[in-house]
Scaffold this motif. Structure first.
Motif, PDB file in Angstrom:
ATOM      1  N   UNK A 192       0.842  -1.200   0.000  1.00  0.00           N
ATOM      2  CA  UNK A 192       0.000   0.000   0.000  1.00  0.00           C
ATOM      3  C   UNK A 192       0.880   1.254   0.000  1.00  0.00           C
ATOM      4  N   UNK A 193       0.591   2.148  -0.906  1.00  0.00           N
ATOM      5  CA  UNK A 193       1.382   3.372  -1.014  1.00  0.00           C
ATOM      6  C   UNK A 193       0.742   4.483  -0.180  1.00  0.00           C
ATOM      7  N   UNK A 194       1.501   5.043   0.706  1.00  0.00           N
ATOM      8  CA  UNK A 194       1.010   6.147   1.537  1.00  0.00           C
ATOM      9  C   UNK A 194       1.547   7.465   0.993  1.00  0.00           C
ATOM     10  N   UNK A 195       0.779   8.520   1.157  1.00  0.00           N
ATOM     11  CA  UNK A 195       1.218   9.836   0.701  1.00  0.00           C
ATOM     12  C   UNK A 195       2.519  10.221   1.410  1.00  0.00           C
ATOM     13  N   UNK A 196       3.430  10.804   0.651  1.00  0.00           N
ATOM     14  CA  UNK A 196       4.738  11.148   1.219  1.00  0.00           C
ATOM     15  C   UNK A 196       5.317  12.350   0.482  1.00  0.00           C
ATOM     16  N   UNK A 197       5.968  13.197   1.231  1.00  0.00           N
ATOM     17  CA  UNK A 197       6.635  14.339   0.603  1.00  0.00           C
ATOM     18  C   UNK A 197       7.854  13.896  -0.191  1.00  0.00           C
ATOM     19  N   UNK A 198       8.378  12.732   0.153  1.00  0.00           N
ATOM     20  CA  UNK A 198       9.557  12.189  -0.541  1.00  0.00           C
ATOM     21  C   UNK A 198       9.246  10.756  -0.964  1.00  0.00           C
ATOM     22  N   UNK A 199       8.595  10.564  -2.121  1.00  0.00           N
ATOM     23  CA  UNK A 199       8.197   9.228  -2.567  1.00  0.00           C
ATOM     24  C   UNK A 199       9.360   8.247  -2.657  1.00  0.00           C
ATOM     25  N   UNK A 200      10.533   8.737  -3.088  1.00  0.00           N
ATOM     26  CA  UNK A 200      11.683   7.844  -3.228  1.00  0.00           C
ATOM     27  C   UNK A 200      12.095   7.288  -1.874  1.00  0.00           C
ATOM     28  N   UNK A 201      12.142   8.157  -0.874  1.00  0.00           N
ATOM     29  CA  UNK A 201      12.525   7.703   0.472  1.00  0.00           C
ATOM     30  C   UNK A 201      11.481   6.751   1.039  1.00  0.00           C
ATOM     31  N   UNK A 202      10.194   7.063   0.827  1.00  0.00           N
ATOM     32  CA  UNK A 202       9.139   6.173   1.317  1.00  0.00           C
ATOM     33  C   UNK A 202       9.276   4.789   0.702  1.00  0.00           C
ATOM     34  N   UNK A 203       9.458   4.736  -0.608  1.00  0.00           N
ATOM     35  CA  UNK A 203       9.531   3.451  -1.295  1.00  0.00           C
ATOM     36  C   UNK A 203      10.754   2.668  -0.844  1.00  0.00           C
ATOM     37  N   UNK A 204      11.868   3.347  -0.674  1.00  0.00           N
ATOM     38  CA  UNK A 204      13.098   2.670  -0.261  1.00  0.00           C
ATOM     39  C   UNK A 204      12.945   2.035   1.114  1.00  0.00           C
ATOM     40  N   UNK A 205      12.198   2.721   1.992  1.00  0.00           N
ATOM     41  CA  UNK A 205      12.032   2.202   3.346  1.00  0.00           C
ATOM     42  C   UNK A 205      10.922   1.168   3.435  1.00  0.00           C
ATOM     43  N   UNK A 206       9.880   1.314   2.613  1.00  0.00           N
ATOM     44  CA  UNK A 206       8.710   0.439   2.713  1.00  0.00           C
ATOM     45  C   UNK A 206       8.930  -0.929   2.069  1.00  0.00           C
ATOM     46  N   UNK A 207       9.819  -1.010   1.100  1.00  0.00           N
ATOM     47  CA  UNK A 207      10.024  -2.265   0.381  1.00  0.00           C
ATOM     48  C   UNK A 207      10.950  -3.180   1.183  1.00  0.00           C
ATOM     49  N   UNK A 208      10.527  -4.418   1.456  1.00  0.00           N
ATOM     50  CA  UNK A 208      11.404  -5.367   2.173  1.00  0.00           C
ATOM     51  C   UNK A 208      12.714  -5.585   1.425  1.00  0.00           C
ATOM     52  N   UNK A 209      13.743  -5.897   2.160  1.00  0.00           N
ATOM     53  CA  UNK A 209      15.072  -6.021   1.567  1.00  0.00           C
ATOM     54  C   UNK A 209      15.205  -7.140   0.553  1.00  0.00           C
ATOM     55  N   UNK A 210      14.363  -8.197   0.664  1.00  0.00           N
ATOM     56  CA  UNK A 210      14.511  -9.322  -0.256  1.00  0.00           C
ATOM     57  C   UNK A 210      13.674  -9.160  -1.519  1.00  0.00           C
ATOM     58  N   UNK A 211      13.019  -8.027  -1.701  1.00  0.00           N
ATOM     59  CA  UNK A 211      12.206  -7.774  -2.899  1.00  0.00           C
ATOM     60  C   UNK A 211      13.060  -7.062  -3.939  1.00  0.00           C
ATOM     61  N   UNK A 212      13.400  -7.756  -4.983  1.00  0.00           N
ATOM     62  CA  UNK A 212      14.317  -7.221  -5.991  1.00  0.00           C
ATOM     63  C   UNK A 212      13.620  -6.790  -7.271  1.00  0.00           C
ATOM     64  N   UNK A 213      12.296  -6.976  -7.323  1.00  0.00           N
ATOM     65  CA  UNK A 213      11.556  -6.642  -8.538  1.00  0.00           C
ATOM     66  C   UNK A 213      10.286  -5.891  -8.158  1.00  0.00           C
ATOM     67  N   UNK A 214       9.868  -4.993  -9.017  1.00  0.00           N
ATOM     68  CA  UNK A 214       8.671  -4.209  -8.739  1.00  0.00           C
ATOM     69  C   UNK A 214       7.842  -4.067 -10.011  1.00  0.00           C
ATOM     70  N   UNK A 215       6.523  -4.127  -9.854  1.00  0.00           N
ATOM     71  CA  UNK A 215       5.590  -3.928 -10.962  1.00  0.00           C
ATOM     72  C   UNK A 215       5.024  -2.523 -10.866  1.00  0.00           C
ATOM     73  N   UNK A 216       5.047  -1.798 -11.976  1.00  0.00           N
ATOM     74  CA  UNK A 216       4.636  -0.402 -11.968  1.00  0.00           C
ATOM     75  C   UNK A 216       3.485  -0.171 -12.944  1.00  0.00           C
ATOM     76  N   UNK A 217       2.355   0.227 -12.382  1.00  0.00           N
ATOM     77  CA  UNK A 217       1.200   0.610 -13.188  1.00  0.00           C
ATOM     78  C   UNK A 217       1.168   2.143 -13.213  1.00  0.00           C
ATOM     79  N   UNK A 218       1.285   2.765 -14.381  1.00  0.00           N
ATOM     80  CA  UNK A 218       1.333   4.235 -14.427  1.00  0.00           C
ATOM     81  C   UNK A 218       0.143   4.910 -13.758  1.00  0.00           C
ATOM     82  N   UNK A 219      -1.054   4.306 -13.852  1.00  0.00           N
ATOM     83  CA  UNK A 219      -2.220   4.934 -13.231  1.00  0.00           C
ATOM     84  C   UNK A 219      -2.099   4.942 -11.708  1.00  0.00           C
ATOM     85  N   UNK A 220      -1.566   3.857 -11.151  1.00  0.00           N
ATOM     86  CA  UNK A 220      -1.342   3.803  -9.705  1.00  0.00           C
ATOM     87  C   UNK A 220      -0.312   4.856  -9.295  1.00  0.00           C
TER      88      UNK A 220
END
Length: 594
Positions: free
Chosen positions: A33-61
């Motif tokens: 779940x993506x939460x609103x953040x002033x720094x999306x890059x920092x949020x994503x870096x912290x929220x993603x578990x360390x063993x997750x090496x791949x991500x799916x990106x939907x432009x609308x999301x």
């Protein structure tokens, strides 16, 4: 490999379908779940578990999450350094989607464009078989204009690898950005694996299904389900094992098998156990790599295995087994423990009886019981065998005239054995069959042509669990695991169906019963080691329900006798004349409905 699938507020259909697709391929996934953040890059870096090496990106999301019309440089940098693979999906023509693909491709792609002409075809790259697999180098259509778009390459950039084109424009492509590989698939939708497929070929779902599956499987490597090998067999229904049967000559058949490199299994009618040529049965014994037999009903009477009378099916199967045993005693020729249904008709009760009598599998032209049309799902069809009916494997076959190049590719990609079903009359003009065999051998030079028993027993899916340990998903009741590795491997074989507690006695490995593990009396998985260059066989043993012996009454026996002789007269003589053949078929339908 572990895949992150982000969503905003709540999971929508596309995210859920992508998670199901990953699971289908044996890939672990985590929804984020993506939460609103002033720094999306920092949020994503912290929220993603360390063993997750791949991500799916939907432009609308991503657009809804970011609340702006572009990706920041810091987010692009984070994505390209934090992940090994980025899967961009759900693409469609829009200003934000254009900016999205441009940012993640470093300007190599600059737009998503619509398609207006349904007459275009999918053109598969022939240079990257590691991704495209069996689809490599082929072309087929039509495209799906309601789902498909194309990508526009910016300038004269040559750093984009195009895997699938439509009218020479990219539909699926990948590029590198930083340390990541970015996969772009210009498909609006993700396949719903639980959707009913009806009678439609899998090719109709290609664009929302296979490109993403290709990218995910490539990224997962051995961590995802994939076929161990591919297998094929030509199955010829009905013939007596004599020099000639209708348009089929066994000397010529053996020559064709050798010249075109294929294997022919005769779907043998047990009724004929004492009526065969010693010379021809010897030919089969001397050429097991090219010729074999399997069960084809019992008497081959009309819809004999489509009845719902379980006692009748039990008696037929018992008689068929006894006849095949006597045939082997007479001829020395073994019979594969596989049932090909006569006339393509079966009931769920027949599947249950075959399971209880420890047949390896059943084979049929249609994927549903007679007079009980069943809507199978895409997931059920896109695997080696259908297991819906009484948890007994049903492998599907089609005639050479019905199989197209893309059908071959689908079977090879998903581990379904290529089973070609024919009758003697195919050998009046064998060219369509031989052309298909040559096409298969060209598309998959490593394919193994073998008996139908070997094909179903070795059509498994495998994935690596940890160092030198592989999980094997079995379908046939008998499973043969071979290894060409340089070192000894451990395999954990399991049957993915849910059996009742009183159905299964246990598992045998190379003919030896395995002990129950941890106090369980019904083990349906087994661990074994396979030394280099060897194979081992696992067999699931079901409890037999009841065995009914004795022949049917004289009326059944007489009508079965006359039906077989008239069928042989039709195939050997009347088939040479269209008028005589149609007259004989009318007589048979009217007077020999048994």
């Amino acid at each position: 490999m572990k895949l992150i699938v982000p969503y905003i507020h709540e999971q929508h259909e596309q995210e859920s379908r992508l998670v199901h697709l990953a699971e289908f391929l044996g890939i672990d996934s985590v929804v984020l779940p993506l939460a609103c953040s002033a720094d999306p890059a920092a949020f994503l870096n912290e929220a993603v578990p360390g063993d997750c090496t791949c991500i799916a990106l939907n432009p609308d999301v991503m657009k809804e999450w970011l609340g702006c019309d572009h990706l920041s440089a810091s987010l692009v940098k984070l994505l390209s350094s934090r992940f090994q693979h980025l899967f961009v999906y759900g693409l469609r023509p829009s200003t934000f989607h254009d900016a999205f693909v441009a940012a993640l491709s470093n300007g190599k792609l600059d737009a998503v464009r619509s398609l207006n002409d349904r007459n275009y075809c999918y053109e598969m790259s022939g240079t990257d078989k590691s991704v495209c697999g069996a689809f490599s180098g082929i072309s087929f259509g039509p495209v799906n204009t309601s789902n498909d778009s194309i990508l526009s390459i910016g300038g004269e950039c040559k750093d984009i690898e195009v895997l699938i084109s439509i009218n020479r424009d990219p539909f699926m492509a990948y590029s590198s950005l930083g340390s990541a590989i970015i996969w772009f698939v210009a498909s609006r939708d993700v396949v719903d694996l639980q959707a009913n497929i009806g009678s439609a070929p899998l090719a109709e779902y290609f664009s929302s299904f296979v490109p993403l599956a290709m990218a995910l499987r490539y990224a997962a490597g051995e961590d995802g389900w994939r076929p161990n090998k591919n297998y094929a067999c030509v199955v010829i229904d009905d013939p007596l094992l004599r020099k000639n049967y209708g348009f089929l000559n066994f000397d010529s058949l053996l020559k064709l098998c050798r010249q075109h490199n294929f294997h022919a299994t005769i779907a043998f009618i047990p009724h004929n156990f004492a009526r065969n040529s010693a010379k021809i049965t010897r030919m089969f014994r001397d050429n097991p790599e090219r010729l074999s037999i399997c069960f084809h009903g019992n008497d081959h009477t009309n819809a004999e295995l489509a009845t719902t009378d379980r006692d009748q099916i039990e008696r037929m199967v018992a008689i068929a087994r006894d006849r095949i045993k006597r045939h082997q005693h007479i001829s020395g020729l073994a019979c594969d423990n596989v049932m090909v249904f006569p006339q393509g008709k079966f009931s769920t009760e027949a599947m249950s009886v075959l399971k209880a009598n420890n047949f390896d599998a059943a084979v049929n032209t249609t994927p549903h019981p007679y007079n009980a049309f069943t809507q199978l799902t895409i997931a059920e069809v896109a695997q080696p065998a259908v297991t819906r009916y009484e948890q007994f494997p049903l492998f599907l076959r089609r005639s050479a005239r019905e199989i197209r190049q893309q059908d071959v590719a689908f079977n090879l990609f998903f581990g379904r054995p290529i089973l070609i079903g024919e009758h003697h009359d195919r050998f009046k003009e064998p060219q369509p069959l031989l052309q298909l065999v040559d096409t298969i051998n060209t598309m998959a030079p490593e394919i193994k042509w073998c008996s139908i028993g070997a094909a179903v027993s070795q059509s498994v899916l495998m994935r690596k669990e940890c160092a030198n340990t592989y999980h094997v998903r079995a379908y046939s009741g008998r499973v043969q695991i071979s290894s060409e590795a340089q070192t000894q491997r451990k395999h954990v074989v399991h049957w993915g169906t849910a059996f009742k507690d009183d159905e299964v006695e246990g598992v045998e490995v190379d003919g030896v019963r395995c002990d129950a593990e941890h106090g369980r009396t019904v083990p349906t998985n087994v661990s074994l080691t396979v030394p280099p260059g060897t194979s081992r066989t696992c067999t699931l043993i079901h409890r037999k329900s009841k065995v009914l012996v004795g022949e049917f009454n004289w009326r059944w026996t007489a009508r079965a006798f006359f039906r077989r002789r008239l069928s042989e007269f039709r195939d050997n003589y009347l088939s040479k004349s269209e008028f005589a053949l149609s007259t004989a078929k009318g007589f048979q339908r009217r007077f020999l409905r048994v």
